[in-house]
Design a protein around this motif. Sequence first.
Motif, PDB file in Angstrom:
ATOM      1  N   ARG A 107     -63.955 -10.921  90.768  1.00  0.00           N
ATOM      2  CA  ARG A 107     -63.486 -12.017  90.004  1.00  0.00           C
ATOM      3  C   ARG A 107     -64.398 -13.024  90.286  1.00  0.00           C
ATOM      4  NH1 ARG A 107     -58.547 -13.745  87.792  1.00  0.00           N
ATOM      5  NH2 ARG A 107     -58.067 -16.160  88.344  1.00  0.00           N
ATOM      6  N   THR A 122     -64.008 -10.236  86.016  1.00  0.00           N
ATOM      7  CA  THR A 122     -63.222 -11.174  85.507  1.00  0.00           C
ATOM      8  C   THR A 122     -63.854 -12.733  85.845  1.00  0.00           C
ATOM      9  OG1 THR A 122     -61.252 -10.165  85.930  1.00  0.00           O
ATOM     10  CG2 THR A 122     -60.874 -12.527  85.647  1.00  0.00           C
ATOM     11  N   ALA A 139     -62.963 -16.548  85.738  1.00  0.00           N
ATOM     12  CA  ALA A 139     -62.041 -17.342  85.716  1.00  0.00           C
ATOM     13  C   ALA A 139     -62.028 -18.678  85.008  1.00  0.00           C
ATOM     14  CB  ALA A 139     -61.405 -17.706  87.226  1.00  0.00           C
ATOM     15  N   ASP A 180     -58.761 -16.744  81.625  1.00  0.00           N
ATOM     16  CA  ASP A 180     -59.439 -16.080  82.460  1.00  0.00           C
ATOM     17  C   ASP A 180     -59.848 -14.999  81.555  1.00  0.00           C
ATOM     18  OD1 ASP A 180     -58.710 -17.742  84.509  1.00  0.00           O
ATOM     19  OD2 ASP A 180     -57.146 -16.367  85.311  1.00  0.00           O
TER      20      ASP A 180
END
Length: 466
Positions: A33, A276, A278, A315
């Motif tokens: 992430r 991912t 954000a 996200d």
Amino acid sequence: MPHLPAPTAPHPGAAPAPAPMRSAAPGRGLKGRIGVPGDKSVSHRALMFGALAVGTTEITGLLEGEDVLRTAAAMRALGAEVERLGEGHWRVAGRGVGGLVEPADVLDMGNSGTAARLICGLLAGHPLFAVLTGDASLRRRPMRRVTEPLLATGARFTGRAGGRLPLAVEGAAEPMPLDYEVPVPSAQVKSALLLAGLCARGTTRVTEREATRDHTENMLRHFGATVRVAAEGNRRVIELEGQPELRAAPVAVPADPSSAAFPLVAALLVPGSEVTVAGVGLNPLRTGLFDTLREMGGGLSVTNARVEGGEPVGDLTASFSALRGVDVPASRAPSMIDEYPVLAVAAAFARGTSRFRGLAELRVKESDRLAATVALLAANGVRAEVEGDDLIIARDGAPAPGGGTVETHMDHRIAMSALVMGLASTRPVAVDDTGFIDTSFPGFTGLMNGLAGGPAIAAPPSGLRE
């Protein structure tokens, strides 16, 4: 008082040593992430509108790449007070609409076409003299499509053949409002005309044949200007009431969807990946790439959708997917014009034929980006064709061969797209120069290597070629 960091790029006349890189399959999926730098389009505009507002504007999440730092330096040279308070945290004390002052020296825009073109509009409405220049790449790029309509304000522009930089600007003492239909979709041209219209008495009217990113309209409203947007037939018409008193307003810059494109596409292509990103800006006039990747079968999802600073944000998660070819209409091009090189890389791994229509705008980017994209693919064993302004890529779904060296022509998006390609290709991909990637995506290599769990992108062991 903290001082504005000096831009790190060399003087336009200098010739820095190339910084070659090579990317190779990481041996495992990309995982993690991450955050990516702030949206470049919003960052440029936040600094400019802060300089034109009455009061102090606080900006968070500002992209601190070279391009945006050039805009910050230019606003300071034009009389605004610009302070860096911390990472991505800036404060701009503005001078009000019409209050900018004549700069003492040349305004050096580095590699930033956005800054150069928008500042032409900014200067056109002020009674001052200024000279704009840039690096070797920017000095080759045309400015006439901005300067010609701005002549109707009463401003004057003197530059090299084709209206290229260096460019001398004499702003109008009493700028006239404009009524102009933009012949080719361009958010930069539209924004330059609206910036000039701020200083004009009366209504400036800009007509678009196709909608382009609307950050300027959103930010004008955010700072208190009266802006009307309406459809007239198949046209989009923007009207701005001139000489408003813009009021300082906080700006939270979302993560740049154009920067998020690189790790997200890499995750779609590298087996076993899930990444991912954000807080990505999801302005509907900027999400053409994400729509297209979904049409190609890409596993791309949005969570935590919200609104920040007047812009939709969420996200984005991408996971490895088998992609298929897709036909992208020309009407989608304005919403993804900067993402075509990395989309072409995705198409090089897809099964079937992809056709991307209406790419004339790519010919006047940092490079002839259409030709550079075709050359990127060809150097790595992928055949692509150009028919008019369409790009056609036919593939069988197998990994791209790779193994080539890509000439970037000082274009950061070509460089990053090639490095993404190398992460999923059969053989590594080399890039002749990456020194200018930090102009828009500082920390790109380290971020991608963090996802890869090791140095998948690194300087070549010896020379550029395998």
